[in-house]
Design an enzyme around this catalytic site. Structure first.
Site, PDB file in Angstrom:
ATOM      1  N   HIS A  91       0.875  -1.112  -0.393  1.00 35.44           N
ATOM      2  CA  HIS A  91       0.150   0.179  -0.186  1.00 35.44           C
ATOM      3  C   HIS A  91       0.609   1.362   0.051  1.00 35.44           C
ATOM      4  O   HIS A  91       1.081   2.090  -0.979  1.00 35.44           O
ATOM      5  CB  HIS A  91      -0.962   0.181   1.068  1.00 35.44           C
ATOM      6  N   GLU A  92       1.604   1.337   1.204  1.00 35.32           N
ATOM      7  CA  GLU A  92       2.714   2.889   1.099  1.00 35.32           C
ATOM      8  C   GLU A  92       3.843   2.612  -0.236  1.00 35.32           C
ATOM      9  O   GLU A  92       4.044   3.697  -1.359  1.00 35.32           O
ATOM     10  CB  GLU A  92       3.410   2.717   2.545  1.00 35.32           C
ATOM     11  N   HIS A  95       1.556   4.824  -2.608  1.00 37.12           N
ATOM     12  CA  HIS A  95       1.780   6.169  -3.123  1.00 37.12           C
ATOM     13  C   HIS A  95       2.827   5.923  -3.490  1.00 37.12           C
ATOM     14  O   HIS A  95       2.879   8.066  -4.187  1.00 37.12           O
ATOM     15  CB  HIS A  95       1.480   6.332  -0.962  1.00 37.12           C
ATOM     16  N   HIS A  99       3.043   8.856  -6.773  1.00 30.30           N
ATOM     17  CA  HIS A  99       4.064  10.088  -6.493  1.00 30.30           C
ATOM     18  C   HIS A  99       4.894  10.416  -7.830  1.00 30.30           C
ATOM     19  O   HIS A  99       5.356  10.841  -8.538  1.00 30.30           O
ATOM     20  CB  HIS A  99       4.853   9.948  -5.612  1.00 30.30           C
TER      21      HIS A  99
END
Length: 224
Positions: A91-92, A95, A99
């Site tokens: 999940h991270e 991100h 980006h």
């Protein structure tokens, strides 16, 4: 009145409790998994040509920091070999991929995050000052004007939390889930558990959004 208080408590507490329960439920180490959350994060970042993004442990909650380009994981998720660790790491990384792709929602969230930190502090000052200013002016107009500005400042936090939700949902279900499924990082029988953790990760900010909305509604009611 009691019913309203119970309802507000449920709105604030239940989402947080559900997220914590879901993550803890799948937080036991699984020796059959291919690696730890930290190892998976590093592997995925390298796979998606994001070698400049770092992976670190943190005690301030799992998150991706766009400023320093760093995926930060709680130690149980960085060092753990569990379904929760794998899902949250993916999940991270989602991100980080957002980006790298210049995701507009992520960019908007970052701008609002900085603005919300300032407006939250200013709102506190306005709400503390509004009764005194209203009394000094001997008119409710001054109170309403100052408190109205404070409510406008609080609204920035509401907008921030609402913008955060689609960012989190995308990281979980458009990024992490397909990566884990198509890369065969998790067995098919474990995918329902992974979906549950990703759902919890995506809605971590739901409680914050609800709290912000309740707080804003409370101040609006005061002015009515």
């Amino acid at each position: 009145m009691v019913f309203l208080l119970v309802a507000l408590l449920a709105i604030i507490v239940l989402p947080q409790a559900w997220v914590r329960f879901t993550i803890d439920r799948h937080g036991k180490d699984r020796p059959d998994l291919q690696g730890t959350g930290g190892e998976l994060a590093r592997h995925l970042l390298d796979r998606f040509d994001l070698k400049d993004v770092k992976v670190e442990t943190t005690d301030r909650g799992d998150h991706y920091d766009p400023e320093s380009r760093t995926v930060r994981l709680l130690r149980p998720h960085h060092d753990g070999r569990s379904l929760a660790a794998v899902a949250i790491a993916a999940h991270e990384v989602g991100h980080a991929i957002q980006h790298a792709h210049g995701d507009r929602w992520l960019g908007l969230r970052q701008k609002l995050a900085k603005l919300a930190m300032t407006t939250d502090r200013l709102a506190s000052v306005f709400f503390i000052a509004s009764p005194f200013l209203g009394a000094l002016a001997r008119t409710p107009v001054a109170f309403l004007a100052v408190a109205g500005i404070g409510i406008g400042l609080l609204a920035v936090r509401v907008v921030f939390t609402l913008v955060t939700l689609p960012v989190e949902i995308d990281a979980s279900f458009s990024k992490a889930l397909p990566i884990l499924r198509e890369g065969r990082y998790v067995d098919d029988k474990d995918m329902p558990a992974v979906k549950g953790v990703l759902r919890a990760a995506a809605f971590t900010y739901l409680a914050g959004a609800l709290i912000a909305l309740v707080n804003l509604a409370r101040w609006i009611r005061v002015l009515r």
